[in-house]
Write an enzyme that holds these catalytic residues in place. Sequence first.
Site, PDB file in Angstrom:
ATOM      1  N   SER A   1       0.822  -1.215   0.000  1.00 58.62           N
ATOM      2  CA  SER A   1       0.000   0.000   0.000  1.00 58.62           C
ATOM      3  C   SER A   1       0.858   1.268   0.000  1.00 58.62           C
ATOM      4  O   SER A   1       1.820   1.388   0.758  1.00 58.62           O
ATOM      5  CB  SER A   1      -0.902   0.023   1.229  1.00 58.62           C
ATOM      6  OG  SER A   1      -1.568   1.269   1.286  1.00 58.62           O
TER       7      SER A   1
ATOM      8  N   THR B   1      -9.589  -0.503   1.786  1.00 58.34           N
ATOM      9  CA  THR B   1      -9.343  -0.914   0.409  1.00 58.34           C
ATOM     10  C   THR B   1      -9.771  -2.361   0.230  1.00 58.34           C
ATOM     11  O   THR B   1     -10.425  -2.929   1.127  1.00 58.34           O
ATOM     12  CB  THR B   1      -7.863  -0.624   0.032  1.00 58.34           C
ATOM     13  OG1 THR B   1      -7.680  -0.905  -1.336  1.00 58.34           O
ATOM     14  CG2 THR B   1      -6.887  -1.438   0.865  1.00 58.34           C
TER      15      THR B   1
ATOM     16  N   LYS C   1     -14.359  -2.662   1.098  1.00 60.73           N
ATOM     17  CA  LYS C   1     -15.176  -1.464   0.854  1.00 60.73           C
ATOM     18  C   LYS C   1     -16.678  -1.706   1.034  1.00 60.73           C
ATOM     19  O   LYS C   1     -17.383  -0.859   1.586  1.00 60.73           O
ATOM     20  CB  LYS C   1     -14.904  -0.917  -0.549  1.00 60.73           C
ATOM     21  CG  LYS C   1     -13.505  -0.341  -0.694  1.00 60.73           C
ATOM     22  CD  LYS C   1     -13.299   0.253  -2.066  1.00 60.73           C
ATOM     23  CE  LYS C   1     -11.849   0.639  -2.257  1.00 60.73           C
ATOM     24  NZ  LYS C   1     -11.591   1.261  -3.559  1.00 60.73           N
TER      25      LYS C   1
ATOM     26  N   ASN D   1     -14.785   3.937   1.182  1.00 62.19           N
ATOM     27  CA  ASN D   1     -13.322   3.827   1.211  1.00 62.19           C
ATOM     28  C   ASN D   1     -12.705   4.750   2.263  1.00 62.19           C
ATOM     29  O   ASN D   1     -11.512   4.684   2.527  1.00 62.19           O
ATOM     30  CB  ASN D   1     -12.714   4.107  -0.174  1.00 62.19           C
ATOM     31  CG  ASN D   1     -12.678   5.578  -0.501  1.00 62.19           C
ATOM     32  OD1 ASN D   1     -13.467   6.359   0.025  1.00 62.19           O
ATOM     33  ND2 ASN D   1     -11.774   5.971  -1.377  1.00 62.19           N
TER      34      ASN D   1
ATOM     35  N   ASP E   1     -13.599   7.693  -4.104  1.00 65.35           N
ATOM     36  CA  ASP E   1     -13.022   7.121  -5.331  1.00 65.35           C
ATOM     37  C   ASP E   1     -13.489   7.854  -6.590  1.00 65.35           C
ATOM     38  O   ASP E   1     -12.695   8.127  -7.487  1.00 65.35           O
ATOM     39  CB  ASP E   1     -13.395   5.634  -5.458  1.00 65.35           C
ATOM     40  CG  ASP E   1     -12.548   4.753  -4.557  1.00 65.35           C
ATOM     41  OD1 ASP E   1     -11.408   5.156  -4.233  1.00 65.35           O
ATOM     42  OD2 ASP E   1     -13.020   3.665  -4.179  1.00 65.35           O
TER      43      ASP E   1
ATOM     44  N   ALA F   1     -17.918  -4.823 -14.095  1.00 62.39           N
ATOM     45  CA  ALA F   1     -19.165  -4.480 -13.402  1.00 62.39           C
ATOM     46  C   ALA F   1     -19.091  -4.904 -11.935  1.00 62.39           C
ATOM     47  O   ALA F   1     -20.074  -5.316 -11.340  1.00 62.39           O
ATOM     48  CB  ALA F   1     -20.335  -5.155 -14.106  1.00 62.39           C
ATOM     49  N   GLY F   2     -17.892  -4.778 -11.347  1.00 60.89           N
ATOM     50  CA  GLY F   2     -17.719  -5.120  -9.934  1.00 60.89           C
ATOM     51  C   GLY F   2     -17.701  -3.874  -9.066  1.00 60.89           C
ATOM     52  O   GLY F   2     -18.201  -2.813  -9.465  1.00 60.89           O
ATOM     53  N   GLY F   3     -17.095  -4.003  -7.902  1.00 57.72           N
ATOM     54  CA  GLY F   3     -17.063  -2.915  -6.928  1.00 57.72           C
ATOM     55  C   GLY F   3     -16.382  -1.659  -7.450  1.00 57.72           C
ATOM     56  O   GLY F   3     -16.811  -0.540  -7.153  1.00 57.72           O
ATOM     57  N   ALA F   4     -15.321  -1.837  -8.232  1.00 56.37           N
ATOM     58  CA  ALA F   4     -14.577  -0.665  -8.710  1.00 56.37           C
ATOM     59  C   ALA F   4     -15.439   0.164  -9.673  1.00 56.37           C
ATOM     60  O   ALA F   4     -15.381   1.393  -9.667  1.00 56.37           O
ATOM     61  CB  ALA F   4     -13.284  -1.111  -9.389  1.00 56.37           C
TER      62      ALA F   4
ATOM     63  N   LEU G   1      -7.898   1.709 -13.745  1.00 57.67           N
ATOM     64  CA  LEU G   1      -8.051   2.086 -12.332  1.00 57.67           C
ATOM     65  C   LEU G   1      -7.020   1.387 -11.458  1.00 57.67           C
ATOM     66  O   LEU G   1      -6.715   1.841 -10.361  1.00 57.67           O
ATOM     67  CB  LEU G   1      -9.466   1.757 -11.829  1.00 57.67           C
ATOM     68  CG  LEU G   1     -10.509   2.859 -12.060  1.00 57.67           C
ATOM     69  CD1 LEU G   1     -10.837   3.006 -13.530  1.00 57.67           C
ATOM     70  CD2 LEU G   1     -11.770   2.582 -11.277  1.00 57.67           C
TER      71      LEU G   1
HETATM   72  P1  ATR Z   1     -13.630  -5.184  -7.806  1.00 59.36           P
HETATM   73  O1  ATR Z   1     -14.182  -4.850  -6.457  1.00 59.36           O
HETATM   74  O2  ATR Z   1     -12.145  -4.999  -7.931  1.00 59.36           O
HETATM   75  O3  ATR Z   1     -14.379  -4.549  -8.940  1.00 59.36           O
HETATM   76  P2  ATR Z   1     -15.056  -7.628  -8.284  1.00 59.36           P
HETATM   77  O4  ATR Z   1     -16.270  -7.055  -7.668  1.00 59.36           O
HETATM   78  O5  ATR Z   1     -14.674  -9.037  -7.996  1.00 59.36           O
HETATM   79  O6  ATR Z   1     -13.785  -6.780  -7.922  1.00 59.36           O
HETATM   80  O7  ATR Z   1     -15.177  -7.430  -9.861  1.00 59.36           O
HETATM   81  C1  ATR Z   1     -14.165  -7.811 -10.738  1.00 59.36           C
HETATM   82  C2  ATR Z   1     -14.550  -7.371 -12.150  1.00 59.36           C
HETATM   83  O8  ATR Z   1     -13.473  -7.697 -13.050  1.00 59.36           O
HETATM   84  C3  ATR Z   1     -15.776  -8.096 -12.702  1.00 59.36           C
HETATM   85  O9  ATR Z   1     -16.443  -7.234 -13.588  1.00 59.36           O
HETATM   86  C4  ATR Z   1     -15.131  -9.277 -13.450  1.00 59.36           C
HETATM   87  O10 ATR Z   1     -15.948  -9.818 -14.472  1.00 59.36           O
HETATM   88  P3  ATR Z   1     -17.129 -10.874 -14.113  1.00 59.36           P
HETATM   89  O11 ATR Z   1     -18.225 -10.078 -13.470  1.00 59.36           O
HETATM   90  O12 ATR Z   1     -17.533 -11.460 -15.398  1.00 59.36           O
HETATM   91  O13 ATR Z   1     -16.496 -11.858 -13.161  1.00 59.36           O
HETATM   92  C5  ATR Z   1     -13.940  -8.586 -14.057  1.00 59.36           C
HETATM   93  N1  ATR Z   1     -12.824  -9.465 -14.430  1.00 59.36           N
HETATM   94  C6  ATR Z   1     -11.986 -10.122 -13.600  1.00 59.36           C
HETATM   95  N2  ATR Z   1     -11.021 -10.778 -14.304  1.00 59.36           N
HETATM   96  C7  ATR Z   1     -11.273 -10.537 -15.618  1.00 59.36           C
HETATM   97  C8  ATR Z   1     -10.642 -10.915 -16.854  1.00 59.36           C
HETATM   98  N3  ATR Z   1      -9.549 -11.697 -16.861  1.00 59.36           N
HETATM   99  N4  ATR Z   1     -11.169 -10.462 -18.011  1.00 59.36           N
HETATM  100  C9  ATR Z   1     -12.272  -9.673 -18.001  1.00 59.36           C
HETATM  101  N5  ATR Z   1     -12.910  -9.279 -16.878  1.00 59.36           N
HETATM  102  C10 ATR Z   1     -12.420  -9.693 -15.702  1.00 59.36           C
END
Ligand code: ATR
Length: 286
Positions: free
Chosen positions: A18, A65, A69, A90, A106, A132-135, A219
Site C-alpha cells: 500500500s 481498500t 469497501k 473507502n 473514489d 461491473a464489480g465494486g470498482a 483504475l
Molecule cells: P472489484 O471490487 O475490484 O471490482 P469484483 O467485484 O470481484 O472486484 O469485480 C471484478 C470485475 O473484473 C468483474 O467485472 C469481473 O468480471 P465478471 O463479473 O464477469 O467476473 C472482471 N474481471 C476479472 N477478471 C477478468 C478478466 N480476466 N477479463 C475480463 N474481466 C475480468
Amino acid sequence: MNMPVDQYAVFGHPINHSKSPRIHTEFAHQTGQSIEYTALDVPATDFQKELIRFAVNGGKGLSCTVPLKELAWQLSNEKSERADRAKAVNTISIGEDRKIFGDNTDGVGLLRDLTINLGISINNLNVLLLGAGGASRGIIEPLLNERPRRMVIANRTLDKAEKLAMEFSAIGSIEAMEFHALTGQSFDLILNATSASLSGDLPPLPDGTLNAGGACYDLAYGKQPTAFVRWGERSGARTSVDGIGMLVEQAAEAFYIWRGIRPQTHPIIELLNAERMSELNKGTDI
Ligand code: ATR
C-alpha cells in the site's frame, strides 16, 4: 503537556504494497498537520473486530481498500449519499462518540485525475467502462454526471453489467454489453475497472475499440504499465495511464474530510511516478 497524535490507518488485504501511508505522511508534512498513518493487514473476517478496536483506541479515521469497501459500507453508522449510491465506503471518519461515518472518495478522485491532471473533459465523449464489480460501482455516478455522449458498460458476465446499468439509469443512460458485442463500435475514453490487471490479464477487446487519439485509463496500478495501459499504447491512445493519479486524488479528498485542509496532489503524483521509473530502470540494468 504533550497531546497524543491523531491516528489514521489503511485496512485491507493484502496491504504490504500500500502506498497510502506514504501519501498521507507526505500530505501531513506539506500541510503542517500532525498525524500518524499506518497500514494494517485486515482480512474481511477480522474487519469488524479491528474497526472497533481502532475506534476504542481513539483512532480518528480509516481508509478501506480491497476487499473491505462493501463491508465498510455495511458497518458504517452513517453514510454520505455518494457512498450509499456506490454501496461502498473507502473513507471512514470516527466521531468523538465513536460513531462510524462512511464516505466514498473514489469517484471524485478519478474525476479530478481525468479532468484536472490529464485535461480530459468527459462531456460529449463516447465512454466505455470495462467491468461491473465494486470498482465500477464507485465511479458510474460521477462519470454520468459529466454527461458523456454515450456510456457503455462491458462485462464478461452480461447479467452484472445489466444490473448496474439499471441501478444507475435514473442518473443517465448506460448500455450493457458483452465484450464481443463491442466489435464495430469505438470509444473516445475507455476505463478499465476489471480486476484483470491484477493478474496481468487483458479484457478481450476487439481491435478498433479505441478511437484514434482517444484515452485509456486503468483504475489499477502496478510497478510496471498494466496490460491494459500497454494495449492503449498499441491502439494509438493519446493518453494511456494507470490509476496512480486516482489513488493520490482519492487520498487527498479523504485527507480533506479528516483534516479540513486540501493538500496539493501534483508533487506526490510526480514523486510516485519518478520512484516507479527509477525502480523500473534499475530492474532493466540487472
Ligand atoms: P472489484 O471490487 O475490484 O471490482 P469484483 O467485484 O470481484 O472486484 O469485480 C471484478 C470485475 O473484473 C468483474 O467485472 C469481473 O468480471 P465478471 O463479473 O464477469 O467476473 C472482471 N474481471 C476479472 N477478471 C477478468 C478478466 N480476466 N477479463 C475480463 N474481466 C475480468
